[in-house]
Enzyme design. Structure first.
Site, PDB file in Angstrom:
ATOM      1  N   CYS A 112       0.895  -1.174   0.000  1.00  0.00           N
ATOM      2  CA  CYS A 112       0.000   0.000   0.000  1.00  0.00           C
ATOM      3  C   CYS A 112       0.916   1.202   0.000  1.00  0.00           C
ATOM      4  O   CYS A 112       1.557   1.499   1.009  1.00  0.00           O
ATOM      5  CB  CYS A 112      -0.920   0.037   1.214  1.00  0.00           C
ATOM      6  SG  CYS A 112      -1.931   1.551   1.263  1.00  0.00           S
ATOM      7  N   CYS A 115      -0.858   4.386   2.535  1.00  0.00           N
ATOM      8  CA  CYS A 115      -1.074   4.434   3.980  1.00  0.00           C
ATOM      9  C   CYS A 115      -1.102   3.055   4.634  1.00  0.00           C
ATOM     10  O   CYS A 115      -1.586   2.928   5.743  1.00  0.00           O
ATOM     11  CB  CYS A 115      -2.376   5.153   4.284  1.00  0.00           C
ATOM     12  SG  CYS A 115      -3.796   4.315   3.593  1.00  0.00           S
ATOM     13  N   SER A 116      -0.613   2.032   3.950  1.00  0.00           N
ATOM     14  CA  SER A 116      -0.519   0.714   4.579  1.00  0.00           C
ATOM     15  C   SER A 116      -1.862   0.041   4.804  1.00  0.00           C
ATOM     16  O   SER A 116      -2.083  -0.616   5.813  1.00  0.00           O
ATOM     17  CB  SER A 116       0.252   0.774   5.897  1.00  0.00           C
ATOM     18  OG  SER A 116       1.442   1.497   5.730  1.00  0.00           O
ATOM     19  N   CYS A 117      -2.787   0.180   3.862  1.00  0.00           N
ATOM     20  CA  CYS A 117      -3.989  -0.649   3.870  1.00  0.00           C
ATOM     21  C   CYS A 117      -3.560  -2.115   3.806  1.00  0.00           C
ATOM     22  O   CYS A 117      -2.580  -2.455   3.151  1.00  0.00           O
ATOM     23  CB  CYS A 117      -4.863  -0.351   2.656  1.00  0.00           C
ATOM     24  SG  CYS A 117      -5.681   1.243   2.743  1.00  0.00           S
TER      25      CYS A 117
END
Lengths: 213, 126
Positions: A112, A115-117
């Site tokens: 991601c 935002c690090s989904c």
């Protein structure tokens, strides 16, 4: 016993305050509780769930079932969220989930960049490196180099597909089933599936006595 | 890209030492994480709104040249949450700051080993 020997200007007994970040979180929590927007007991349940009940073992069960049952695999690839929900793994960040399959010609890698989904219901919360700037950028610019750092060597003619997760869509990699596991149960198969294999930075583990045919 | 010398920024941190499982480095990270989920569930903000704002904050962190290492992840959450709550008029920055100060005083006024009660920090409120 003597935790704080260093001298302070106050000589009365006290408790050392935590750091600024923790104080801010405490401040927010107490304010939100007062406003009735947050229930401390509900927070405890959430934390318990994400610390102990949700994790990559869920995803490993999904992969093992797909390996063992062709019909389930077909469903999983067609409608990942529904197939996964049928095993009881639902919740935040799992509503829109696409499963991408590794084959002899294609290897998939999930990132991601924003935002690090991450697909929480099947993998739990992401590891530190997944959230780091170097992974987020290099998974896109140099996926083969990233895989090499994880010890994953791919033939040059294998295509690497990089999937960038968003709040609308998250991805789970279905690794290739290792050779020599024809008679294995789903429980045995699940043990070969690591979190990293489902992100795509590694392959599924080979059975110890397995031979690459 | 030139082969050979790679800058330290190209190295992936924590590559091998990070085991399976949920990763909260400290209890406040878990507390914050749960609060955000709960607020989204209550509809204070939508999850799409949250991830978009978190992405904006992380991009801003990079633009400011601040640390964005994975271990700083929940700091970005905290900044994003404070901003969102302030914009929506739920909790103002100044309230967070004064409440944090009050908590700090409560720690300082509580004998070691005793439970911390917020009222012990009331001395700061004149």
């Amino acid at each position: 016993m003597a935790d704080h020997d260093h001298s302070h200007e106050h000589d009365h007994d006290h408790t050392e305050p935590p750091g600024d970040l923790e104080l801010k979180v405490k401040a927010l929590e107490s304010l939100l509780v007062e406003k009735g927007l947050v229930d401390p007991a509900a927070l405890d349940v959430l934390i318990e769930t994400y610390e102990h009940k949700v994790g990559p073992r869920n995803g490993a069960q999904v992969v093992a079932r797909a390996w063992a049952q062709p019909q389930f695999k077909e469903w999983l690839l067609r409608d990942g969220a529904a197939a996964i929900a049928s095993l009881g793994f639902t919740g935040r960040q799992g509503e829109h989930l696409r499963v991408v399959e590794n084959t002899t010609t294609v290897h998939n890698l999930v990132v991601c960049t924003l935002c690090s989904c991450y697909p929480w219901p099947v993998l739990g919360l992401p590891p530190v490196w997944y959230k780091s700037a170097p992974y987020r950028s290099r998974a896109v610019s140099d996926p083969r180099g990233v895989l090499a750092e994880f010890g994953t060597a791919l033939d040059p003619d294998i295509e690497i597909r990089v999937w960038d997760s968003t709040s609308e869509m998250r991805y789970l990699v279905l690794p290739q089933r290792p050779q020599g596991t024809q008679d294995w149960t789903e429980v045995q198969l699940a043990a070969l599936v690591s979190r990293n294999a489902m992100i795509g930075v590694e392959k599924a583990q080979q059975p110890e006595d397995g031979t690459a045919a | 890209m030139k082969p050979g010398k790679t800058s330290h920024i190209d190295k992936l941190p924590g590559l091998v030492s990070d085991g399976d499982g949920p990763v909260f480095a400290q209890p406040w990270e878990a507390q914050l994480f749960a609060m955000v989920l709960e607020l989204a569930r209550q509809g204070v903000f939508s999850w799409a709104e949250w991830t978009e704002r978190l992405g904006v904050e992380i991009a801003a962190v990079r633009d400011r040249g601040e640390a964005d290492s994975g271990t700083t992840y929940y700091r970005h959450w905290l900044v994003t949450l404070e901003q969102l709550l302030s914009e929506k008029g739920v909790v103002q920055h100044s309230d967070v700051q004064s409440r944090a100060t009050q908590w700090r005083e409560a720690y300082l006024n509580t004998p070691h080993g005793q439970p911390i009660d917020l009222s012990a920090g009331d001395s700061s409120q004149a």
